[in-house]
Write a protein that holds these residues in place. Structure first.
Motif, PDB file in Angstrom:
ATOM      1  N   PHE A   1       0.837  -1.208   0.000  1.00 46.29           N
ATOM      2  CA  PHE A   1       0.000   0.000   0.000  1.00 46.29           C
ATOM      3  C   PHE A   1       0.872   1.258   0.000  1.00 46.29           C
ATOM      4  O   PHE A   1       0.809   2.085   0.903  1.00 46.29           O
ATOM      5  N   ASN A   2       1.650   1.387  -1.045  1.00 44.86           N
ATOM      6  CA  ASN A   2       2.591   2.487  -1.160  1.00 44.86           C
ATOM      7  C   ASN A   2       1.911   3.836  -0.926  1.00 44.86           C
ATOM      8  O   ASN A   2       0.793   4.072  -1.392  1.00 44.86           O
ATOM      9  N   ASN A   3       2.576   4.683  -0.192  1.00 50.37           N
ATOM     10  CA  ASN A   3       2.195   6.087  -0.072  1.00 50.37           C
ATOM     11  C   ASN A   3       3.005   6.853  -1.118  1.00 50.37           C
ATOM     12  O   ASN A   3       4.236   6.882  -1.034  1.00 50.37           O
ATOM     13  N   PRO A   4       2.320   7.381  -2.177  1.00 54.32           N
ATOM     14  CA  PRO A   4       0.930   7.811  -2.216  1.00 54.32           C
ATOM     15  C   PRO A   4      -0.024   6.973  -3.059  1.00 54.32           C
ATOM     16  O   PRO A   4      -1.214   7.279  -3.099  1.00 54.32           O
ATOM     17  N   SER A   5       0.431   5.960  -3.752  1.00 51.06           N
ATOM     18  CA  SER A   5      -0.392   5.361  -4.807  1.00 51.06           C
ATOM     19  C   SER A   5      -1.248   4.183  -4.352  1.00 51.06           C
ATOM     20  O   SER A   5      -2.187   3.803  -5.039  1.00 51.06           O
TER      21      SER A   5
END
Length: 452
Positions: free
Chosen positions: A192-196
């Motif tokens: 759940f990468n920040n920002p994508s």
């Protein structure tokens, strides 16, 4: 009074790209009536003042049960503590239970959140001016800030529909080496990468570890959101899969336990031999940097976190299932509201991805989504968001927004999306917005609207 010219200050202080976090936080202060999708603040509806004393007392009882004398406990609570922390044992047990990461306590360093862990890791790994940090792009602004503060060049590797492509990492490492520099490390958020909001598939995780070994790269694995996957969908961390000692693991208790404690941890079990032949873990060796940055992390904060871990038998994943349900409910509310206001087949030019967890999703719009547009949205429509261009390391994201839904109740999310829809509908489209690579598997649907 003495006056500084900007050119007399370190470039990191005057670099406008370093202002992202301040700008986003001040937007909320300037427009207090706006519903904010601009931050990734954790949910704060489960905090109870009574827990501060309860968990502190629980940790003190734990120490007494282990036979630690009260005089020693008193000193630990009130004096400077060990540089690498008090709760290394508790964190090591938690990592074993929650993530299958089996490391000794001396491989754990307790830090002031992710940011200090990143600064310490980068300071240790990047030893020469020719060392370069590779990073997923778009990326959390804190990693760019840490590298900039340390004068470490950073090279973005654009993620694709399934997150970071291991072959793109290998290509970037070779390109840096062809320039006469050394690719020292790679930063990414696999879950759940920040920002994508992207999640790296299992096969790609295994391949990335192979690439790291082949290209002599160390991986900085940042995992603030991994506990918040849907049931049955949790992925193994890179660290748990690592058999070659290529991964340094960076964690935080801000999202899972107690943001105000400002505690995180760095896991570095690689062996380091000094001139006398004494072998210690990399975490122990890096304690010199920790001592210079902050002397040590708050012992009271560690007591609270230690009490939480002991009370829940070091199983934070099980202890956060209700919290995970809160975040998933908010994610679903955001996706449902977007589908309602931007239905498939309609001519609105809006697309978004459908993360399976985490705090963020990415929204593509048919106009430039920059800071000026965000301010107009907050001022005139009562809703703020973050320009995705802030998170791109090599340019890009000009027509995308990051929506953070973690600290908005479902009804506020629905109202916020309604306001956002009015803003998007009222904003003139650009005649040629350009093409961009999608940021998640579902970002490029066959018809406009939400991905299937």
């Amino acid at each position: 009074m003495a006056r500084f010219g900007q050119d007399s200050l370190h470039p990191s202080i005057t670099d406008p790209d370093m202002d992202s976090m301040r700008i986003l936080s001040e937007t909320a202060l300037r427009f207090p009536d706006a519903l904010s999708f601009s931050s990734g603040a954790p949910y704060d509806g489960n905090h109870d003042l009574a827990n501060l004393s309860f968990y502190t007392d629980r940790y003190i009882k734990h120490l007494r049960d282990k036979g630690v004398p009260d005089a020693r406990i008193t000193r630990l609570m009130f004096q400077y503590g060990p540089v690498n922390g008090l709760i290394q044992d508790e964190v090591a047990l938690m990592l074993r239970k929650d993530e299958g990461i089996d490391v000794p306590p001396e491989a754990v360093m307790i830090t002031h959140g992710f940011q200090e862990a990143a600064l310490i890791a980068l300071r240790g790994l990047c030893a020469s001016p020719d060392d370069v940090l590779l990073s997923v792009s778009p990326a959390y602004v804190g990693i760019r800030g840490a590298a900039r503060m340390l004068d470490i060049p950073i090279r973005g590797v654009l993620e694709g529909p399934d997150g970071l492509d291991p072959e793109a990492v290998a290509e970037a490492a070779r390109a840096v080496r062809a320039e006469g520099r050394r690719p020292a490390a790679l930063y990414l958020v696999p879950d759940f990468n920040n920002p994508s909001g992207t999640v790296l598939p299992l096969a790609a995780r295994r391949r990335l570890l192979e690439v790291a070994e082949a290209e002599d790269l160390y991986i900085l694995e940042d995992n603030p959101y991994g506990l918040f996957a849907r049931d049955g969908e949790a992925m193994p961390t890179l660290k748990s899969l690592d058999t070659a000692g290529r991964v340094l693991y960076l964690g935080s208790f801000a999202k899972s336990a107690f943001p105000g404690a400002r505690l995180g941890y760095l896991v570095a079990d690689q062996e380091v031999a000094d001139g006398s032949g004494t072998v210690r873990t990399l975490a122990q060796t890096l304690s010199k940097a920790k001592a210079m940055y902050s002397v040590g992390s708050s012992t009271l904060s560690q007591a609270v976190i230690g009490g939480i871990l002991v009370e829940h038998d070091h199983d934070l994943r099980s202890a956060t299932r209700e919290l995970a349900a809160v975040y998933l409910e908010r994610l679903d509310a955001a996706l449902d509201a977007l589908a309602e206001h931007f239905p498939p087949g309609a001519d609105h030019g809006v697309e978004w991805n459908t993360p399976r967890g985490g705090f963020f999703l990415a929204l593509k719009v048919p106009f430039t989504a920059d800071l000026a547009a965000m301010e107009r949205s907050a001022r005139d429509y009562g809703v703020s968001w973050a320009p995705m261009s802030m998170f791109h390391l090599e340019g890009g994201g000009r027509h995308e927004m990051r929506l953070g839904f973690s600290n908005l109740a479902p009804e506020a999310i629905r109202e916020g999306i309604a306001r956002l829809a009015r803003f998007i509908e009222d904003t003139p489209r650009e005649t040629s917005p350009g093409t961009q690579r999608p940021t998640s598997r579902e970002t490029a649907p066959a018809t406009p609207g939400a991905a299937a």
